[in-house]
Design a protein around this motif. Structure first.
Motif, short mmCIF file in Angstrom:
data_model
loop_
_atom_site.label_atom_id
_atom_site.label_comp_id
_atom_site.label_asym_id
_atom_site.label_seq_id
_atom_site.Cartn_x
_atom_site.Cartn_y
_atom_site.Cartn_z
N ASN A 70 128.10 55.31 110.64
CA ASN A 70 129.38 55.88 111.06
C ASN A 70 130.32 56.06 109.89
N TYR A 71 130.33 55.09 108.99
CA TYR A 71 131.19 55.17 107.82
C TYR A 71 130.77 56.33 106.92
N GLU A 72 129.46 56.56 106.82
CA GLU A 72 128.96 57.69 106.03
C GLU A 72 129.55 59.00 106.55
N ARG A 73 129.48 59.20 107.84
CA ARG A 73 130.02 60.43 108.44
C ARG A 73 131.52 60.55 108.18
N PHE A 74 132.21 59.45 108.33
CA PHE A 74 133.65 59.42 108.09
C PHE A 74 133.96 59.75 106.62
#
Length: 108
Positions: A88-92
């Motif tokens: 999720n952090y990657e996408r963010f």
């Protein structure tokens, strides 16, 4: 799969996910400073670490797909949480980098 094997895979997931998260943080730091080429290099390194994490996870999933018993492990549950948080952090991070680029281009 014995508990020690599950724990080893869990620690691999945690380590690779942690490496990826660190690279994504560095990418955001670089993007905030307008260093977009460096940011993309960090994103690439983070993505490579996620591939390694997925390989560890796939090993366990393959084992379970063969209907073999996997010992329950709180450590594995923790590792899966690390992986999902990092994904999720990657996408963010990728979206924020685009936003930083857009903001910088509008200033010029």
């Amino acid at each position: 799969m014995e508990k020690s094997q599950v724990q080893l895979l869990a620690f691999q997931l945690i380590a690779h996910s942690g490496d990826a998260l660190n690279h994504f943080n560095l990418a955001l730091d670089n993007a905030e400073e307008g260093k977009f080429q460096e940011a993309q290099k960090e994103i690439h390194e983070g993505d490579k670490a996620l591939v390694a994490a997925h390989k560890a996870q796939t090993g366990m999933l393959t084992f379970e797909a063969r209907n073999e018993v996997i010992e329950y492990s709180v450590i594995m549950m923790h590792a899966q949480d690390h992986l999902m948080t990092t994904l999720n952090y990657e996408r963010f991070a990728k979206r924020l980098i685009k936003l930083y680029e857009k903001m910088l281009n509008e200033k010029e």
